[in-house]
Design a protein around this motif. Sequence first.
Motif, PDB file in Angstrom:
ATOM      1  N   ALA A 109      65.273  34.294   6.323  1.00 25.60           N
ATOM      2  CA  ALA A 109      65.256  35.395   5.358  1.00 25.60           C
ATOM      3  C   ALA A 109      65.281  34.917   3.910  1.00 25.60           C
ATOM      4  CB  ALA A 109      66.447  36.311   5.621  1.00 25.60           C
ATOM      5  N   GLY A 110      65.322  33.613   3.698  1.00 26.85           N
ATOM      6  CA  GLY A 110      65.359  33.090   2.341  1.00 26.85           C
ATOM      7  C   GLY A 110      66.622  33.461   1.596  1.00 26.85           C
ATOM      8  N   LEU A 111      67.778  33.399   2.261  1.00 29.76           N
ATOM      9  CA  LEU A 111      69.044  33.809   1.670  1.00 29.76           C
ATOM     10  C   LEU A 111      69.904  32.605   1.325  1.00 29.76           C
ATOM     11  CD1 LEU A 111      69.910  36.719   4.128  1.00 29.76           C
ATOM     12  CD2 LEU A 111      68.885  36.920   1.855  1.00 29.76           C
TER      13      LEU A 111
ATOM     14  N   SER B 166      60.401  27.023  14.378  1.00 27.73           N
ATOM     15  CA  SER B 166      60.357  27.977  13.289  1.00 27.73           C
ATOM     16  C   SER B 166      61.716  28.635  13.131  1.00 27.73           C
ATOM     17  CB  SER B 166      59.284  29.046  13.571  1.00 27.73           C
ATOM     18  OG  SER B 166      59.384  30.101  12.639  1.00 27.73           O
ATOM     19  N   ALA B 167      62.153  28.790  11.895  1.00 28.75           N
ATOM     20  CA  ALA B 167      63.417  29.468  11.636  1.00 28.75           C
ATOM     21  C   ALA B 167      63.286  30.958  11.822  1.00 28.75           C
ATOM     22  CB  ALA B 167      63.888  29.174  10.211  1.00 28.75           C
TER      23      ALA B 167
ATOM     24  N   SER C 191      74.062  32.686   9.788  1.00 27.47           N
ATOM     25  CA  SER C 191      73.696  31.411  10.413  1.00 27.47           C
ATOM     26  C   SER C 191      72.704  30.659   9.536  1.00 27.47           C
ATOM     27  CB  SER C 191      73.085  31.655  11.790  1.00 27.47           C
ATOM     28  OG  SER C 191      71.880  32.387  11.674  1.00 27.47           O
ATOM     29  N   SER C 192      72.655  29.360   9.704  1.00 27.06           N
ATOM     30  CA  SER C 192      71.758  28.516   8.920  1.00 27.06           C
ATOM     31  C   SER C 192      70.300  28.891   9.168  1.00 27.06           C
ATOM     32  CB  SER C 192      72.001  27.052   9.269  1.00 27.06           C
ATOM     33  OG  SER C 192      71.101  26.209   8.615  1.00 27.06           O
TER      34      SER C 192
ATOM     35  N   GLU D 152      74.461  24.418  11.301  1.00 30.99           N
ATOM     36  CA  GLU D 152      73.265  24.619  12.122  1.00 30.99           C
ATOM     37  C   GLU D 152      73.595  24.444  13.599  1.00 30.99           C
ATOM     38  OE1 GLU D 152      69.452  22.057  11.973  1.00 30.99           O
ATOM     39  OE2 GLU D 152      69.320  23.508  10.332  1.00 30.99           O
ATOM     40  N   SER D 153      73.120  25.398  14.417  1.00 32.15           N
ATOM     41  CA  SER D 153      73.334  25.341  15.861  1.00 32.15           C
ATOM     42  C   SER D 153      72.142  25.959  16.557  1.00 32.15           C
ATOM     43  CB  SER D 153      74.616  26.084  16.244  1.00 32.15           C
ATOM     44  OG  SER D 153      74.711  26.223  17.636  1.00 32.15           O
ATOM     45  N   GLU D 154      71.607  25.251  17.557  1.00 33.20           N
ATOM     46  CA  GLU D 154      70.442  25.754  18.280  1.00 33.20           C
ATOM     47  C   GLU D 154      70.799  26.987  19.113  1.00 33.20           C
ATOM     48  OE1 GLU D 154      66.937  24.035  21.248  1.00 33.20           O
ATOM     49  OE2 GLU D 154      68.609  22.766  20.672  1.00 33.20           O
TER      50      GLU D 154
END
Length: 850
Positions: free
Chosen positions: A149-151, A516-517, A142-143, A177-179
Amino acid sequence: MKWMLARLAWRFLIARKIRAFFAIMGISLGVLLLVSSQTMMSTLQHSTEVSARERFGDFDLIAGYNEGQRLLSSKDITWINNLEGVQETTPILLPYTAGHMPENVAVQPFYYSFKADRLAAEHELLSLQTGSFPEDAQVLISSKYAKEAGLGIGSTLTLPFPPAEDQTVTVSGILKESESLSRLFIFNYDWISKLTDHTGQASALILKLDNGNVKSEVIEQLNDHFDGLTIDRRSAKEEEQKNLGGLRPLVTGLSVIVLLGSILIVISTLQMSVQERQKELAVLRLLGGTRRQLFEMVIWEALWISILSSFIGSAGGIMLCYATSGVLEKWMGYRVDSVVVSYPVIAAVMLGSILVTLLASFIPAYSSSRMSPLAAHRQQPARLTQHSLWKHIAVYSLFVGLIALSILIPGGKETSKTAVIIVGVLFVLLCFLCISFLLKPLIKGIALCLKPLYAMEGTIAGRNALSRIGRSKQITRVIMLSVIVGFVGFSVLDSIVKETEKNMANQFPLDYIIQSAEASYEPGFSPELSNQLNRLKGIDSITISSSLLVDIPVNQMSPDWNGSVFKIDNKDHVLASLQSMDLIKAQQFSSYQVVEGKIQDLQKNQIVVTKDFCRYFGYSIGDTLELKMDEVSEAAGAAPLQMNIVGVIDQNPLFPGDEMTMYTSVDAVNSYREAKVEQILFNITDKNQQEAIKAQVQSLLEQPEYQNTVFYDRMAELETFYQQYKQRTAFLTASILLLTLIILAGLMNIMSSNLRESQKEFATMRSIGSKPWQVIRLAWFEGIMIAVSGTVMGLIAGVLLRYQFLSALDAQSPAPYGMIFVILAISPIIGIASALPSTYWLSKIQYNRD
């Protein structure tokens, strides 16, 4: 003889060209709306099917098991593939589910797997932002997780796959991207099914059917064959395709209403035609014509009108759709690649309009056949029907009784709501059936109001309108119909919008969120972003700090609680979050209430909880909770917190339904971790600069220190609703405009007939010294009396029906005084406009007639 009657009816029709024009125009407008609306619906249906396939995927069902211990075997899959109506299937495998998930997998995003085929690519989970579908030892992420994770594409990570050993997989793609779908991994089905010993099995199957007609049969067979199978009918896609989000019933209903108005115009026109041709019809009877022949002649006249109207209206409807295809895209929100014309539907509309018009013509046709030849030849003037006192008392008692019932019936229960609507509909029907009982006093009242200003014209116009009330009944019904549909329709739509906005405001008090991601128990992002955001003009925001994940001991468990419970030291615990938020600031965005205690100036050992929290776990204000840091929390292992409940609120301020969050001071949270922010929620107060401000916010988030944030626009959730509201408003407005044109056509027809009948009266007035403007005002006042009377009756019925509908919907809406004023102000203008062609004709001929 039949064709002689047909030719004679045609001559009678063209002998009064103006009346024929207005009659044909009235029916044509109704047919035009029906044809254009059905063509529009066919076009939108095609557009919707395309967009539904793009949005929901080009498949019809998902069938499978939710719990992990049950899977579809290869034999089950073969049986489903062989079902009649099943065109294609593809498996979905969830190797680990919530109830049977190994501990080392539980901390990872959720595992999904799909086959690399066309049908699987239709599933909404496989919406790629970048990259490609995973092959062996590859994964889609996922986005939000990619940021957390910085991927990126080509990155590697080692993941557990029990009972197999851990595997190193490569990121092949990143999802859009999806909430709601923020933490998931998607693998190749063939690879992971072998790895986890699930070869040939599936948690669920995606089914593509031959057509939508077999869906019910396939579902029934699946339910009969499998026990406990869960079936996703794809109801949202099905509903959008069938009803266009509820637009089709509205379009069909309004089209029928407009056609009904057209039919009433035809009845009125034919009745006037019969009245004006009494002498000709009498001559036919005296020369040996039968009642049946007179009846058939009126039917032939109606047939000529309906045939011409159906062709003109159909051609106009098709041309209108081609001319306004761009408007469909703008106002309806649908992509229109091409106009889809369904000729069988148009043929059915044409045939239906002809048949309905012929049926409507039976009323004037019957009255013509019953006419006495001698009385008709003398052309005795129509006399005003006099009703007995008891009839007046009975009818007005019914009106008062229905109004009283509508007020006295209690609301709340479904039976009461149904009764309220029935009473409202009965009131409207009574208005239509007993129209003369209302029309007479209204005309007299309007004439009385005009007397102080124009005594002679007001008196004569009132007398004329009353003597011709039989002609005016049908057009008055059309005016009533138009006012009721417009007034009730716009009122209900406005009320629905306000209720939806209110509900959305309660559910999502703020429109935008920066989140926050990372997971909520991780550090979050720097508070400096909040400071920079507040420096932007036109923004009102509130900051929520990163929370602590804690275990709460249960004092007394409520049977209503259906969440997870676990044991610590032989005592029940639940998982909750502890965070700091400015509760006073939150009151600006939310209508939450303080049940008891305080919510400000909190100390390190003080918390505020919701009333549901107290009810579920047996706590009250003044109790002390020992909060132990959860093992997955960043502060795991720290000493437990002793927190006192000092305040109770009725609901979570910004996230209604979340009763597992407790609020404390900033210092209490920061003492366990570095001050970080989990979420910033904000509204844009300067609506004129909304897009510019959003661009500024997104520009801020592109800074390297805020790469671990995700920006969501919750206003987008209202866009679909507003688009549907715009569609319904646009079509309702178009229908009211067409009804208004039909009303004008009918009124012009009536005024033309009335003024022709009054030629000698007008000539006499001119000969005794009346000014031309007095004669013209006399015609105008008669048109005003008819238009205003119908409008007032429509408003009376509309106000009551509006009240009934809003009561049934449990909706509150202020009285629309502005709308009432506008409708009343327009009605005399329509009355004057309807008399303009006739008064122009009158001014040309009044000097040459006796």
